[in-house]
Design a protein around this motif. Sequence first.
Motif, PDB file in Angstrom:
ATOM      1  N   THR A 121      32.672  -7.274 -25.561  1.00 38.44           N
ATOM      2  CA  THR A 121      32.203  -6.419 -26.879  1.00 38.44           C
ATOM      3  C   THR A 121      30.934  -6.455 -26.853  1.00 38.44           C
ATOM      4  O   THR A 121      30.067  -5.603 -27.150  1.00 38.44           O
ATOM      5  N   MET A 122      30.358  -7.714 -26.909  1.00 38.52           N
ATOM      6  CA  MET A 122      29.066  -7.951 -27.177  1.00 38.52           C
ATOM      7  C   MET A 122      28.039  -7.284 -26.294  1.00 38.52           C
ATOM      8  O   MET A 122      26.979  -6.846 -26.597  1.00 38.52           O
ATOM      9  N   ALA A 123      28.229  -7.440 -25.059  1.00 44.35           N
ATOM     10  CA  ALA A 123      27.650  -6.729 -24.019  1.00 44.35           C
ATOM     11  C   ALA A 123      27.527  -5.131 -24.089  1.00 44.35           C
ATOM     12  O   ALA A 123      26.665  -4.381 -24.156  1.00 44.35           O
ATOM     13  N   TYR A 124      28.778  -4.466 -24.474  1.00 44.72           N
ATOM     14  CA  TYR A 124      28.747  -3.125 -25.025  1.00 44.72           C
ATOM     15  C   TYR A 124      27.928  -2.723 -26.299  1.00 44.72           C
ATOM     16  O   TYR A 124      27.393  -1.743 -26.059  1.00 44.72           O
ATOM     17  N   ASP A 125      28.006  -3.508 -27.224  1.00 45.68           N
ATOM     18  CA  ASP A 125      27.040  -3.634 -28.202  1.00 45.68           C
ATOM     19  C   ASP A 125      25.546  -3.388 -28.047  1.00 45.68           C
ATOM     20  O   ASP A 125      24.915  -2.572 -28.471  1.00 45.68           O
ATOM     21  N   ARG A 126      25.164  -4.244 -26.975  1.00 44.86           N
ATOM     22  CA  ARG A 126      23.820  -4.136 -26.562  1.00 44.86           C
ATOM     23  C   ARG A 126      23.475  -3.084 -25.704  1.00 44.86           C
ATOM     24  O   ARG A 126      22.228  -2.546 -25.953  1.00 44.86           O
ATOM     25  N   TYR A 127      24.433  -2.710 -24.852  1.00 42.84           N
ATOM     26  CA  TYR A 127      24.180  -1.133 -24.372  1.00 42.84           C
ATOM     27  C   TYR A 127      24.272  -0.311 -25.153  1.00 42.84           C
ATOM     28  O   TYR A 127      23.030   0.643 -24.972  1.00 42.84           O
ATOM     29  N   THR A 216      33.663  -6.708 -15.663  1.00 44.04           N
ATOM     30  CA  THR A 216      33.189  -5.148 -15.477  1.00 44.04           C
ATOM     31  C   THR A 216      32.494  -4.522 -16.376  1.00 44.04           C
ATOM     32  O   THR A 216      31.790  -3.735 -16.321  1.00 44.04           O
ATOM     33  N   ILE A 217      32.998  -4.693 -17.657  1.00 44.43           N
ATOM     34  CA  ILE A 217      32.141  -4.364 -18.898  1.00 44.43           C
ATOM     35  C   ILE A 217      30.915  -4.673 -18.945  1.00 44.43           C
ATOM     36  O   ILE A 217      29.999  -4.027 -19.115  1.00 44.43           O
ATOM     37  N   ILE A 218      30.607  -5.985 -18.949  1.00 44.56           N
ATOM     38  CA  ILE A 218      29.486  -6.615 -19.012  1.00 44.56           C
ATOM     39  C   ILE A 218      28.669  -6.328 -17.811  1.00 44.56           C
ATOM     40  O   ILE A 218      27.468  -5.911 -18.149  1.00 44.56           O
ATOM     41  N   LEU A 223      24.005  -3.443 -16.151  1.00 40.71           N
ATOM     42  CA  LEU A 223      23.314  -2.402 -15.205  1.00 40.71           C
ATOM     43  C   LEU A 223      22.549  -1.191 -15.900  1.00 40.71           C
ATOM     44  O   LEU A 223      21.328  -1.026 -15.675  1.00 40.71           O
ATOM     45  N   LEU A 224      23.449  -0.699 -16.801  1.00 41.40           N
ATOM     46  CA  LEU A 224      22.861   0.405 -17.699  1.00 41.40           C
ATOM     47  C   LEU A 224      21.501   0.143 -18.491  1.00 41.40           C
ATOM     48  O   LEU A 224      20.618   0.967 -18.750  1.00 41.40           O
ATOM     49  N   SER A 246      18.909 -11.807 -22.156  1.00 40.14           N
ATOM     50  CA  SER A 246      19.041 -12.911 -21.697  1.00 40.14           C
ATOM     51  C   SER A 246      19.886 -14.127 -22.500  1.00 40.14           C
ATOM     52  O   SER A 246      20.485 -14.791 -21.924  1.00 40.14           O
ATOM     53  N   SER A 247      19.960 -14.127 -23.711  1.00 42.54           N
ATOM     54  CA  SER A 247      20.647 -14.950 -24.569  1.00 42.54           C
ATOM     55  C   SER A 247      22.187 -14.982 -24.376  1.00 42.54           C
ATOM     56  O   SER A 247      22.845 -15.706 -23.963  1.00 42.54           O
ATOM     57  N   HIS A 248      22.527 -13.649 -24.626  1.00 40.37           N
ATOM     58  CA  HIS A 248      23.914 -13.351 -24.147  1.00 40.37           C
ATOM     59  C   HIS A 248      24.345 -13.553 -22.710  1.00 40.37           C
ATOM     60  O   HIS A 248      25.360 -14.188 -22.487  1.00 40.37           O
ATOM     61  N   LEU A 249      23.680 -13.249 -21.598  1.00 43.75           N
ATOM     62  CA  LEU A 249      23.657 -13.622 -20.446  1.00 43.75           C
ATOM     63  C   LEU A 249      24.004 -14.881 -20.080  1.00 43.75           C
ATOM     64  O   LEU A 249      24.871 -15.277 -19.096  1.00 43.75           O
ATOM     65  N   THR A 250      23.110 -15.826 -20.667  1.00 45.08           N
ATOM     66  CA  THR A 250      23.273 -17.310 -20.608  1.00 45.08           C
ATOM     67  C   THR A 250      24.616 -17.827 -20.959  1.00 45.08           C
ATOM     68  O   THR A 250      25.423 -18.818 -20.390  1.00 45.08           O
ATOM     69  N   VAL A 251      24.987 -17.622 -22.066  1.00 40.68           N
ATOM     70  CA  VAL A 251      26.362 -17.699 -22.687  1.00 40.68           C
ATOM     71  C   VAL A 251      27.489 -17.316 -21.817  1.00 40.68           C
ATOM     72  O   VAL A 251      28.678 -18.024 -21.537  1.00 40.68           O
ATOM     73  N   VAL A 252      27.324 -16.103 -21.184  1.00 47.11           N
ATOM     74  CA  VAL A 252      28.494 -15.490 -20.227  1.00 47.11           C
ATOM     75  C   VAL A 252      28.322 -16.116 -19.215  1.00 47.11           C
ATOM     76  O   VAL A 252      29.485 -16.550 -18.543  1.00 47.11           O
TER      77      VAL A 252
END
Length: 315
Positions: A121-127, A216-218, A223-224, A246-252
């Motif tokens: 959900t956090m990745a979708y929010d950033r998108y 898949t969502i992340i 990518l987008l 990058s902060s979010h990807l580190t946690v993921v």
Amino acid sequence: MANITRMANHTGRLDFILMGLFRRSKHPALLSVVIFVVFLKALSGNAVLILLIHCDAHLHSPMYFFISQLSLMDMAYISVTVPKMLLDQVMGVNKVSAPECGMQMFLYLTLAGSEFFLLATMAYDRYVAICHPLRYPVLMNHRVCLFLASGCWFLGSVDGFMLTPITMSFPFCRSWEIHHFFCEVPAVTILSCSDTSLYETLMYLCCVLMLLIPVTIISSSYLLILLTVHRMNSAEGRKKAFATCSSHLTVVILFYGAAVYTYMLPSSYHTPEKDMMVSVFYTILTPVLNPLIYSLRNKDVMGALKKMLTVRFVL
């Protein structure tokens, strides 16, 4: 819990024995102190982050709302395992009843599952924020944020309600010694004297699904985001987008990497020692790292912290 009670009556025993971390340590007292300090840092760090987001008007945005939910999950997650582990070490007790084991299993499954979906959900929010900035206030309004957060908690609880009763309904007649520091599903399932191959296959498929959908969502979101950032003319805008993502990807990577090892790799890759080390990483270390990752690399959070400390110092 009815299944757990029936299982206990069937076997004639009520208590599992948690072998834990401390038996394998040469310095259990020192290890206990270190884990206690990490536990306090995790609680205080996440609590401060939640407080800052709640009190500072500049942090009243969807991104920080979801970060506060992540901090809440992390506080609950580490509280499910660490306090009992430390208390057992101090009291010299290493037993856990079947109902307690089932409750601990349900809580950590619910919280871990919820965090899987929250990170997506956090990745979708950033998108939405980066790729559709003009529509962001509409697409991610307060009602939508509450709906998405509630959905994450609900889907996590489905995981807990689905796996816990089945795991705890198996007859345990080989051994009651859990080679772990808490009641994790694989560590408990291996104790069963019945054939669990079908259940392990179903659990594997369930975990693949729970990981595949968020991943898949992340992946699609980032990518987008990369394509959008690449087309940006503003160097400052690119820098800010990369810092946030990058902060979010580190946690993921930290959280999903540990989950893939625990639930998706074949049993030949597992040993009790490796399993416990990986579990320490995602149940104890990740909750203390998350607030550091989201605060030290975030100017807004650091600004709110300095503001709060300045106000308290003046008062």
